[in-house]
Design a protein around this motif. Structure first.
Motif, PDB file in Angstrom:
ATOM      1  N   LEU A  85       0.650  -1.287   0.092  1.00 11.37           N
ATOM      2  CA  LEU A  85       0.018  -0.111   0.064  1.00 11.37           C
ATOM      3  C   LEU A  85       0.765   1.342  -0.195  1.00 11.37           C
ATOM      4  O   LEU A  85       0.757   2.303   0.848  1.00 11.37           O
ATOM      5  N   ASP A  86       1.718   1.288  -0.961  1.00 13.42           N
ATOM      6  CA  ASP A  86       2.725   2.443  -1.060  1.00 13.42           C
ATOM      7  C   ASP A  86       1.986   3.524  -1.728  1.00 13.42           C
ATOM      8  O   ASP A  86       2.395   3.774  -2.922  1.00 13.42           O
ATOM      9  N   VAL A 131      -2.107   3.324   6.955  1.00 14.63           N
ATOM     10  CA  VAL A 131      -3.040   2.014   6.741  1.00 14.63           C
ATOM     11  C   VAL A 131      -2.246   0.899   7.269  1.00 14.63           C
ATOM     12  O   VAL A 131      -2.723   0.147   8.346  1.00 14.63           O
ATOM     13  N   ILE A 132      -1.026   0.646   6.696  1.00 15.43           N
ATOM     14  CA  ILE A 132      -0.188  -0.330   7.209  1.00 15.43           C
ATOM     15  C   ILE A 132       0.017  -0.650   8.681  1.00 15.43           C
ATOM     16  O   ILE A 132       0.159  -1.691   9.301  1.00 15.43           O
ATOM     17  N   ALA A 133       0.561   0.641   9.059  1.00 14.30           N
ATOM     18  CA  ALA A 133       0.954   0.835  10.654  1.00 14.30           C
ATOM     19  C   ALA A 133      -0.274   0.658  11.346  1.00 14.30           C
ATOM     20  O   ALA A 133      -0.107  -0.101  12.296  1.00 14.30           O
ATOM     21  N   MET A 134      -1.275   0.934  11.073  1.00 11.06           N
ATOM     22  CA  MET A 134      -2.822   0.816  11.911  1.00 11.06           C
ATOM     23  C   MET A 134      -3.215  -0.649  11.827  1.00 11.06           C
ATOM     24  O   MET A 134      -3.474  -1.566  12.662  1.00 11.06           O
ATOM     25  N   VAL A 205      -9.882  -0.065   2.065  1.00 13.84           N
ATOM     26  CA  VAL A 205      -9.552   1.611   2.065  1.00 13.84           C
ATOM     27  C   VAL A 205      -9.214   2.175   0.515  1.00 13.84           C
ATOM     28  O   VAL A 205      -9.152   1.389  -0.395  1.00 13.84           O
ATOM     29  N   PHE A 206      -9.644   3.479   0.453  1.00 16.21           N
ATOM     30  CA  PHE A 206      -9.629   4.408  -0.650  1.00 16.21           C
ATOM     31  C   PHE A 206      -8.431   5.044  -0.733  1.00 16.21           C
ATOM     32  O   PHE A 206      -8.203   6.053  -0.043  1.00 16.21           O
ATOM     33  N   HIS A 212      -8.564  -0.870  -1.892  1.00 12.93           N
ATOM     34  CA  HIS A 212      -7.734  -1.925  -1.683  1.00 12.93           C
ATOM     35  C   HIS A 212      -8.291  -2.572  -0.409  1.00 12.93           C
ATOM     36  O   HIS A 212      -8.560  -1.816   0.747  1.00 12.93           O
ATOM     37  N   LEU A 213      -8.314  -4.031  -0.426  1.00 13.14           N
ATOM     38  CA  LEU A 213      -8.767  -4.744   0.642  1.00 13.14           C
ATOM     39  C   LEU A 213      -7.569  -5.054   1.611  1.00 13.14           C
ATOM     40  O   LEU A 213      -6.182  -5.375   1.279  1.00 13.14           O
ATOM     41  N   VAL A 214      -7.557  -4.854   2.986  1.00 13.71           N
ATOM     42  CA  VAL A 214      -6.761  -4.827   3.905  1.00 13.71           C
ATOM     43  C   VAL A 214      -7.352  -5.904   5.279  1.00 13.71           C
ATOM     44  O   VAL A 214      -8.358  -5.483   5.744  1.00 13.71           O
TER      45      VAL A 214
END
Length: 259
Positions: A85-86, A131-134, A205-206, A212-214
């Protein structure tokens, strides 16, 4: 990636019941349903209606007594995946109109309660990095405990107890994203890697102009999920919403990789 999906549901109703189902893999550009079959036991009514935002379908049916459902499908996943998710967050004033509702609080996701927390905990990060950190923070601090939540459990309840199931993990991530100014919604999916195997719920998330699915449980990867439907929170994506009491007899979901 190609997935083979089966789902078996067996429920008992004491009275005539209207039932809303959402369990078929969605026909959308990012995935192709190559084959599907749906068999429902004796019923008085059957009608397909569009899902939230025209993604997937729901089924209205009317049942008296036993409800049995057998669903099978083969789905080819063609989703563009960015596991890291860069991606940048879209400035609020440039968000497409259809994403705006996913900035707002909802029944299970009172995101306004999380603004101070995301600023304190993740304020130095932005976009996909945030988002990745969360996601990783939830995975590190929460325990996956079947039965730890119920139909009334909100993201705030889960945040306090630090335990729940997939929908609870997704609700917390959705709240954190919305509180960060990133549109976020829930997606019901069939996914490889889910243990115990069942209908699965993840956040979407947009970022970078795309959804993108997370998975905050980190059991499933974006490229190995077949989307069923989306919504503001779990109230919008339940696989079965019954308007009379229903009693579970049996339920089984399997997802396997076909190559």
């Amino acid at each position: 990636m190609k997935l083979s999906i089966t789902a078996h549901l067996d429920y008992q109703f004491e009275a005539q019941a209207d039932v809303l189902l959402q369990l078929e893999a969605a026909e959308i550009p990012e995935q192709v349903v190559e084959h599907s079959n749906l068999a429902i036991g004796e019923h008085a009514h059957f009608a397909r209606v569009p899902g939230q935002d025209m993604i997937g379908t729901r089924i209205w049916t009317s049942i008296s007594g036993r409800l049995t459902i057998d669903y099978s499908a083969v789905v080819m996943i063609n989703r563009i995946v960015d596991e890291g998710l860069d991606l940048a967050a879209v400035p609020l004033h440039m968000l497409p109109g259809e994403t705006v509702q996913y900035l707002m609080g909802s029944r299970y996701c009172p995101s306004d309660r999380f603004h101070d927390f995301v600023t304190d905990q993740f304020g130095a990060l932005s976009g996909g990095e945030r988002v990745i950190a969360m996601r990783d923070w939830i995975h590190e601090h929460f325990n996956y405990v079947p039965g730890a939540s119920n139909a009334d459990t909100t993201a705030v309840d889960t945040f306090v107890s630090r335990r729940g199931v997939c929908r609870d993990f997704a609700h917390v991530l959705i709240c954190l994203a919305r509180a960060s100014g990133i549109p976020a919604r829930i997606a019901s999916v069939y996914a490889l890697g889910v243990d115990p195997q069942d209908f699965h719920a993840v956040a979407e998330v947009f970022l970078g102009g795309e959804w993108h699915l997370v998975d905050a449980t980190r059991m499933a990867r974006e490229g190995a999920m077949a989307k069923i439907g989306i919504g503001r929170d779990a109230a919008d994506v339940a696989f079965m919403t019954a308007y009379e009491p229903a009693y579970l007899i049996a339920q089984e979901v399997t997802v396997t990789h076909l190559g």
